[in-house]
Design a protein around this motif. Structure first.
Motif, short mmCIF file in Angstrom:
data_model
loop_
_atom_site.label_atom_id
_atom_site.label_comp_id
_atom_site.label_asym_id
_atom_site.label_seq_id
_atom_site.Cartn_x
_atom_site.Cartn_y
_atom_site.Cartn_z
N VAL A 1 0.82 -1.12 -0.39
CA VAL A 1 0.71 0.28 -0.06
C VAL A 1 0.98 1.28 -0.07
N LEU A 2 0.06 2.58 -0.47
CA LEU A 2 0.72 3.66 -0.52
C LEU A 2 0.86 4.06 0.94
N ALA A 3 2.15 4.35 0.97
CA ALA A 3 2.36 5.46 2.67
C ALA A 3 2.89 6.85 2.66
N ASN A 4 2.90 6.90 3.75
CA ASN A 4 3.22 8.49 4.30
C ASN A 4 4.30 7.76 5.97
N ASP A 5 5.29 8.49 6.32
CA ASP A 5 5.43 8.53 7.56
C ASP A 5 4.57 9.29 8.27
N PRO A 6 5.33 9.39 10.07
CA PRO A 6 4.45 9.48 10.66
C PRO A 6 5.31 11.24 10.98
N PHE A 7 4.76 11.88 10.11
CA PHE A 7 5.33 13.59 10.15
C PHE A 7 4.76 13.81 11.15
N ASP B 1 4.54 9.15 -4.71
CA ASP B 1 4.53 7.53 -4.42
C ASP B 1 5.69 7.32 -3.94
N LEU B 2 6.37 7.84 -3.43
CA LEU B 2 7.58 7.64 -3.09
C LEU B 2 7.96 6.51 -1.49
N LYS B 3 6.65 6.16 -0.41
CA LYS B 3 6.65 4.94 0.43
C LYS B 3 5.93 3.92 0.10
N ALA C 1 -6.87 -7.68 12.63
CA ALA C 1 -7.55 -7.10 10.98
C ALA C 1 -7.65 -6.08 10.78
N GLU C 2 -8.08 -5.42 11.85
CA GLU C 2 -8.37 -3.68 11.85
C GLU C 2 -7.69 -3.18 11.33
N LYS C 3 -6.83 -2.78 11.89
CA LYS C 3 -5.25 -2.20 11.50
C LYS C 3 -4.06 -2.96 11.31
N PRO C 4 -3.99 -3.71 9.94
CA PRO C 4 -2.99 -4.20 8.94
C PRO C 4 -0.79 -3.76 10.26
N THR C 5 -0.13 -4.24 10.70
CA THR C 5 0.76 -3.03 10.68
C THR C 5 2.07 -3.55 9.24
N ALA C 6 2.63 -2.61 8.91
CA ALA C 6 3.85 -2.14 8.05
C ALA C 6 4.44 -3.18 8.56
N ILE C 7 5.40 -4.12 7.69
CA ILE C 7 6.02 -5.49 8.27
C ILE C 7 7.36 -5.38 7.65
N ALA C 8 7.32 -4.25 6.71
CA ALA C 8 8.35 -3.86 5.44
C ALA C 8 8.04 -2.98 4.85
N SER C 9 9.01 -2.36 4.25
CA SER C 9 8.51 -0.76 3.63
C SER C 9 9.76 -0.23 2.15
N THR C 10 9.33 0.08 0.71
CA THR C 10 10.27 0.29 0.59
C THR C 10 10.42 2.36 0.14
N ASN C 11 11.43 2.87 0.32
CA ASN C 11 11.11 4.24 0.49
C ASN C 11 11.98 4.56 -0.89
N CYS C 12 11.56 5.62 -1.32
CA CYS C 12 12.66 6.81 -2.51
C CYS C 12 12.73 7.33 -2.12
N HIS C 13 13.74 8.20 -1.65
CA HIS C 13 14.38 9.18 -1.59
C HIS C 13 14.48 10.88 -2.35
N LEU C 14 14.40 10.34 -2.96
CA LEU C 14 14.90 11.41 -3.68
C LEU C 14 16.07 11.67 -3.75
N ASP C 15 17.26 13.11 -4.66
CA ASP C 15 17.65 13.40 -3.83
C ASP C 15 18.44 14.11 -2.06
N TYR C 16 17.55 14.29 -1.39
CA TYR C 16 17.69 14.28 -0.44
C TYR C 16 18.59 14.19 0.84
N PHE C 17 19.04 12.79 1.02
CA PHE C 17 20.06 12.43 1.56
C PHE C 17 21.30 12.94 0.73
#
Lengths: 311, 311
Positions: B210-216, B232-234, B244-260
């Motif tokens: 699922v498309l997601a976001n960090d907890p800013f 479409d970064l995370k 089942a009500e609130k599935p857990t993110a057990i892994a993720s992919t992240n695009c950082h663009l050129d941030y780092f």
């Protein structure tokens, strides 16, 4: 990459020379702070190999396995005398607990070069000063007559930035702890002295076993250190790693008497406070000792050492 | 010990029920602070098994191995915008840096119930907020046209005490990071989405991606979160663990663009800042998902899952 001798140099130069060698070889990877490194794949393979060997050689303990995150409850920390004895080594975890307005104020302080860290609050966590501290609060209550033997692995924090690559700020200890009667603790120490000497010898590290003391803080600490030695409580397995001039403790055994039993209300069946004793293997130090002793290319290590480490 | 269904309960009750189950089974061992546990031998064996499986399935990356202690230089931390975006999750390491007199004063404060922690000073260290943060400062400079792929394992700190056993304060991330051109980063993300889905499926975990976001943090954080989703970064690999009500993110992919690349001056051969992308496996969450899904006795897990995990 060869591992040339650094033993004729003055101490700080010997540390720097060995640090340069292990970072150039990619065994340790500098992260910008003294005593804090990344570990390359070759280093990690050897460290994991030694950890597996310890598992096999210590199987006779039939110990309960517990793996730990390297954190300790602040409340539990304050039940020990670590703050009295080793305040300079402490790691206290602080975080930001305000809302939007406080956040903006903290960012402004940072922007203006003021001390923003005073806006943080102490969390409920400390970094664990030794592998076995978090174990004892889980053992509060009355033991059976067998007591307990526990197999621990944890990172351990000591705030002592140094150029000695053997003196890390956050490092892995593998421990076997016995909680029980005074006799059971002493018997465990006896078995651990054998386990440590034999397992290290199996990978080619002939250690000296020396009576030692912890680095108690300040003027009062000298009395504590002398008392610890007088009571024959701590032994270190030492090996010449960065320099022969000052061998490094790569493992140690410790008798705690009833210190943790009293602090965390761990009782024997007769109601007396439990004693405890442990052996701790310093995994990064042992790994560095192996590279120092056998050279930087594990492919060229003696066959029996490679076999023991499953390399 | 069976793993009964907790999916019909309200969220906090479902978390508490699952936490009770995993602690009663000895998988997690309470250490007195929410989100901080010891790990029993059965839990650890499964976690290590999954970690080994990832090593095998990701071998095609031919990644450089780096293992990390979970600490980050404070100076490097301040080059990121973590303090702007996630101050509430921060872990700042403080220690005592005075001498005998200051030590006596601090002990007196503690004795009198005053706030002794104000006598500590910030060390040069933070707890690492993500596995790959410490990597980027080591990559400062100009990349080759191949860029780099790095295989990381580290503990990661997030100050978010919770009764959800999947929400730990200091947990292990296994990551594969690509640093290179924007195209190389996107191609890495594509491969990582496959790697994650296939490796998790191999051990019986059919995830949703699922498309997601960090907890800013804070009010401003909502804009950041929306922007991250728009771009479409995370992506998160989610699975019903505690409920089942609130599935857990057990892994993720992240695009950082050129941030780092910008923050740590990592350049492409053409002088432009490098892009980066990664997959992170949450090893404790995946392990909890395996126990939830297959039951609390690994001896009774499907043969192909046991084989994959070398149990």
């Amino acid at each position: 990459m060869t591992c040339s001798s650094t033993s004729s140099l003055p101490l700080t130069e010997a540390y720097q020379a060995f640090l340069d060698q292990v970072t150039e070889a990619g065994l340790l990877i500098s992260l910008g702070v003294r005593g804090v490194y990344g570990y390359g794949g070759t280093f990690d393979a050897v460290l994991q190999g030694f950890d597996r060997l310890v598992t096999k050689r210590a199987s006779g303990f039939k110990a309960d396995v517990m793996r730990l995150p390297g954190l300790l409850s602040r409340e539990h920390y304050l039940k020990t005398s670590h703050m009295e004895n080793f305040p300079d080594l402490m790691g206290s975890v602080h975080s930001f607990m305000g809302r939007d307005r406080e956040h903006i104020a903290m960012l402004a302080k940072r922007e203006n070069g003021e001390d923003w860290t005073q806006d943080l609050k102490p969390s409920e966590l400390m970094l664990s000063p030794a592998c076995c501290y978090p174990l004892y609060p889980t053992a509060t209550g009355t033991l059976t007559s067998e007591g307990r033997i526990v197999d621990l692995l944890s990172q351990v924090f000591r705030h002592e930035p140094s150029i000695d690559p053997c003196r890390l700020q956050f490092f892995r200890q593998r421990e076997f702890v016995r909680i029980g009667t005074a006799e059971q603790a002493l018997e465990h120490r006896r078995r651990c002295l054998e386990l440590g000497r034999d397992t290290l010898a199996e990978v080619g590290l002939e250690v000296d076993i020396v009576l030692a003391n912890d680095p108690f803080f300040g003027r009062g600490g000298r009395v504590m250190a002398a008392s610890q030695k007088d009571q024959d409580l701590k032994h270190e397995f030492t090996f010449a790693v960065a320099t022969a001039e000052k061998p490094t403790a790569i493992a140690s055994t410790n008798c705690h008497l009833d210190y943790f039993g009293k602090a965390f209300d761990i009782k024997l069946p007769n109601g007396e406070p439990a004693h405890s004793a442990c052996i701790g293997f310093g995994l990064e130090r042992i790994t560095l000792a192996l590279f120092k002793h056998h050279g930087f290319d594990p492919d060229r290590w003696p066959a029996d050492v490679k076999n023991a480490l499953e390399l």
